[in-house]
Design a protein around this motif. Structure first.
Motif, PDB file in Angstrom:
ATOM      1  N   PHE A  51       3.230 -87.772  85.336  1.00 53.42           N
ATOM      2  CA  PHE A  51       4.124 -86.830  84.595  1.00 53.42           C
ATOM      3  C   PHE A  51       5.315 -87.410  84.475  1.00 53.42           C
ATOM      4  N   THR A  52       5.887 -87.800  85.560  1.00 52.70           N
ATOM      5  CA  THR A  52       7.254 -88.220  85.982  1.00 52.70           C
ATOM      6  C   THR A  52       7.352 -89.911  85.346  1.00 52.70           C
ATOM      7  N   GLU A  53       6.364 -90.689  85.906  1.00 52.73           N
ATOM      8  CA  GLU A  53       6.431 -91.972  85.166  1.00 52.73           C
ATOM      9  C   GLU A  53       6.312 -91.958  83.582  1.00 52.73           C
ATOM     10  N   THR A  54       5.701 -91.213  83.083  1.00 59.98           N
ATOM     11  CA  THR A  54       5.638 -90.846  81.541  1.00 59.98           C
ATOM     12  C   THR A  54       6.924 -90.597  80.939  1.00 59.98           C
ATOM     13  N   ALA A  55       7.532 -89.648  81.725  1.00 60.77           N
ATOM     14  CA  ALA A  55       9.090 -89.140  81.148  1.00 60.77           C
ATOM     15  C   ALA A  55       9.871 -90.356  81.581  1.00 60.77           C
ATOM     16  N   GLU A  56       9.876 -91.143  82.693  1.00 58.62           N
ATOM     17  CA  GLU A  56      10.667 -92.243  82.631  1.00 58.62           C
ATOM     18  C   GLU A  56      10.517 -93.347  81.517  1.00 58.62           C
ATOM     19  N   TYR A  57       9.361 -93.300  81.186  1.00 57.84           N
ATOM     20  CA  TYR A  57       8.746 -94.373  80.232  1.00 57.84           C
ATOM     21  C   TYR A  57       9.616 -93.988  78.929  1.00 57.84           C
ATOM     22  N   PHE A  58       9.344 -92.758  78.591  1.00 51.81           N
ATOM     23  CA  PHE A  58       9.864 -92.174  77.032  1.00 51.81           C
ATOM     24  C   PHE A  58      11.433 -92.354  77.201  1.00 51.81           C
ATOM     25  N   VAL A  59      12.202 -91.877  78.303  1.00 50.35           N
ATOM     26  CA  VAL A  59      13.597 -92.115  78.239  1.00 50.35           C
ATOM     27  C   VAL A  59      14.054 -93.224  78.260  1.00 50.35           C
ATOM     28  N   LYS A  60      13.450 -94.162  78.748  1.00 47.16           N
ATOM     29  CA  LYS A  60      13.932 -95.662  78.804  1.00 47.16           C
ATOM     30  C   LYS A  60      13.760 -96.374  77.402  1.00 47.16           C
ATOM     31  N   THR A  61      12.481 -96.176  77.311  1.00 45.38           N
ATOM     32  CA  THR A  61      11.830 -96.847  75.894  1.00 45.38           C
ATOM     33  C   THR A  61      12.345 -96.390  74.429  1.00 45.38           C
ATOM     34  N   PHE A  62      12.734 -95.103  74.548  1.00 45.12           N
ATOM     35  CA  PHE A  62      13.296 -94.807  73.263  1.00 45.12           C
ATOM     36  C   PHE A  62      14.789 -94.198  73.323  1.00 45.12           C
ATOM     37  N   SER A  63      15.378 -94.673  74.424  1.00 45.47           N
ATOM     38  CA  SER A  63      16.963 -94.288  74.715  1.00 45.47           C
ATOM     39  C   SER A  63      17.112 -92.755  74.511  1.00 45.47           C
ATOM     40  N   LEU A  64      16.490 -92.000  75.077  1.00 49.41           N
ATOM     41  CA  LEU A  64      16.655 -90.530  74.859  1.00 49.41           C
ATOM     42  C   LEU A  64      17.854 -90.011  75.557  1.00 49.41           C
ATOM     43  N   PRO A  65      18.493 -89.030  75.111  1.00 47.29           N
ATOM     44  CA  PRO A  65      19.825 -88.334  75.732  1.00 47.29           C
ATOM     45  C   PRO A  65      19.303 -87.377  76.962  1.00 47.29           C
ATOM     46  N   GLU A  66      18.041 -86.922  77.036  1.00 44.85           N
ATOM     47  CA  GLU A  66      17.525 -86.204  78.103  1.00 44.85           C
ATOM     48  C   GLU A  66      17.636 -86.961  79.346  1.00 44.85           C
ATOM     49  N   THR A  67      17.560 -86.274  80.435  1.00 45.64           N
ATOM     50  CA  THR A  67      17.295 -86.775  81.655  1.00 45.64           C
ATOM     51  C   THR A  67      15.684 -86.765  81.848  1.00 45.64           C
ATOM     52  N   VAL A  68      15.140 -87.547  82.863  1.00 49.51           N
ATOM     53  CA  VAL A  68      13.648 -87.597  83.086  1.00 49.51           C
ATOM     54  C   VAL A  68      13.388 -86.073  83.709  1.00 49.51           C
ATOM     55  N   GLU A  69      14.149 -85.292  84.206  1.00 49.75           N
ATOM     56  CA  GLU A  69      13.728 -83.745  84.432  1.00 49.75           C
ATOM     57  C   GLU A  69      13.857 -83.050  83.332  1.00 49.75           C
ATOM     58  N   GLU A  70      14.908 -83.165  82.473  1.00 52.98           N
ATOM     59  CA  GLU A  70      14.957 -82.307  81.373  1.00 52.98           C
ATOM     60  C   GLU A  70      13.723 -82.570  80.265  1.00 52.98           C
ATOM     61  N   LEU A  71      13.264 -83.766  80.207  1.00 54.35           N
ATOM     62  CA  LEU A  71      12.132 -84.037  79.392  1.00 54.35           C
ATOM     63  C   LEU A  71      10.933 -83.433  79.766  1.00 54.35           C
ATOM     64  N   LYS A  72      10.835 -83.577  81.036  1.00 51.24           N
ATOM     65  CA  LYS A  72       9.522 -82.732  81.749  1.00 51.24           C
ATOM     66  C   LYS A  72       9.648 -81.358  81.582  1.00 51.24           C
ATOM     67  N   ALA A  73      10.994 -80.852  81.516  1.00 49.23           N
ATOM     68  CA  ALA A  73      10.865 -79.389  81.218  1.00 49.23           C
ATOM     69  C   ALA A  73      10.574 -78.882  79.920  1.00 49.23           C
ATOM     70  N   VAL A  74      11.046 -79.815  78.797  1.00 56.79           N
ATOM     71  CA  VAL A  74      10.805 -79.733  77.400  1.00 56.79           C
ATOM     72  C   VAL A  74       9.220 -79.640  77.430  1.00 56.79           C
ATOM     73  N   TRP A  75       8.666 -80.825  77.993  1.00 62.38           N
ATOM     74  CA  TRP A  75       7.176 -80.922  77.815  1.00 62.38           C
ATOM     75  C   TRP A  75       6.447 -79.664  78.350  1.00 62.38           C
ATOM     76  N   HIS A  76       6.896 -79.182  79.457  1.00 62.91           N
ATOM     77  CA  HIS A  76       6.312 -78.083  80.372  1.00 62.91           C
ATOM     78  C   HIS A  76       6.295 -76.907  79.101  1.00 62.91           C
ATOM     79  N   SER A  77       7.406 -76.669  78.801  1.00 62.19           N
ATOM     80  CA  SER A  77       7.508 -75.404  77.796  1.00 62.19           C
ATOM     81  C   SER A  77       6.608 -75.527  76.725  1.00 62.19           C
ATOM     82  N   GLN A  78       6.294 -76.812  76.202  1.00 64.92           N
ATOM     83  CA  GLN A  78       5.520 -76.934  74.911  1.00 64.92           C
ATOM     84  C   GLN A  78       4.137 -76.668  75.147  1.00 64.92           C
ATOM     85  N   ALA A  79       3.693 -76.862  76.583  1.00 65.33           N
ATOM     86  CA  ALA A  79       2.461 -77.055  76.896  1.00 65.33           C
ATOM     87  C   ALA A  79       1.734 -75.992  77.608  1.00 65.33           C
ATOM     88  N   ILE A  80       2.433 -74.994  78.300  1.00 71.52           N
ATOM     89  CA  ILE A  80       2.191 -74.045  79.299  1.00 71.52           C
ATOM     90  C   ILE A  80       1.291 -73.007  78.523  1.00 71.52           C
TER      91      ILE A  80
END
Length: 222
Positions: A51-80
């Motif tokens: 889960f963390t490696e995937t978030a790191e990949y997204f943040v780096k590959t797509f130059s996202l404004p979110e941190t890794v932890e923020e992106l993980k929180a977004v995914w969690h809220s969408q999936a829970i």
């Protein structure tokens, strides 16, 4: 298949849970909201990552404004909610878990998903009591296809790798189990339908559902 098996270790998504479409929907919504074209290689680029490696990949590959932890929180809220109320169990898994318990076979989970989503899924379906040990790829040094998550699960179960049987739905997970020195049964899943040939090349067994094991109707691979 279960001869000399003292522990069975399951992947979660696509293996115990019919949940891979949840992440397809989340990914497409994610890219749509940001005006990013979905990469054709996305599936193979993130397959097996924690889960963390995937978030790191997204943040780096797509130059996202979110941190890794923020992106993980977004995914969690969408999936829970999906994991709590809508994701179905794979056919026959409950009956197979009951069978394993009746034979005193230890049961572990080794997942690339987050612990929060794993726990939500298990608790909502009253499955927690079946599971002896659960490990996420975020708990170890590297995600699949590295063997770390399976070796850690076996260690906590106090069962040697060669006495463990793994159930996995994608090639990177199958490789992780094999690299851990374990037998691996590939599980049919629509998400990885285009990888069936590769799954059969890597695994020791193949099933379309868990009822086949109880009926001794599974496929033994060469």
């Amino acid at each position: 298949m279960l001869h000399k098996t003292k522990a069975v270790i399951f992947d979660l998504d696509g293996t115990m849970a019919d949940s891979m479409t949840v992440w397809t929907d989340i990914d497409h919504l994610f890219f749509k909201n940001r005006g990013i074209t979905v990469p054709k290689t996305l599936q193979q680029d993130i397959e097996g990552k924690s889960f963390t490696e995937t978030a790191e990949y997204f943040v780096k590959t797509f130059s996202l404004p979110e941190t890794v932890e923020e992106l993980k929180a977004v995914w969690h809220s969408q999936a829970i909610e999906q994991y709590q109320y809508h994701v179905a169990l794979k056919p026959g898994i409950l009956e197979f878990l009951t069978y394993l318990k009746s034979r005193s076979v230890k049961i572990g989970i080794a997942t690339s998903n987050s612990r929060d989503l794993l726990n939500a899924f298990l608790e909502a379906r009253s499955l927690t009591g079946y599971i002896d040990v659960s490990v996420t790829s975020c708990d170890v040094s590297a995600g699949k296809p590295a063997p770390d998550v399976y070796l850690k699960t076996a260690e906590l179960l106090k069962i040697s790798p060669e006495e463990c049987l793994v159930f996995e739905d994608v090639p990177m997970g199958i490789l992780a189990g094999k690299r851990a020195g374990m037998k691996v049964c590939a599980v049919e899943d629509a998400y990885s339908a285009d990888q069936r040939t590769r799954k059969r090349e890597l695994a020791d067994f193949y099933i379309n559902d868990y009822f086949q094991i109880l009926q001794s109707d599974y496929e033994v691979l060469p």
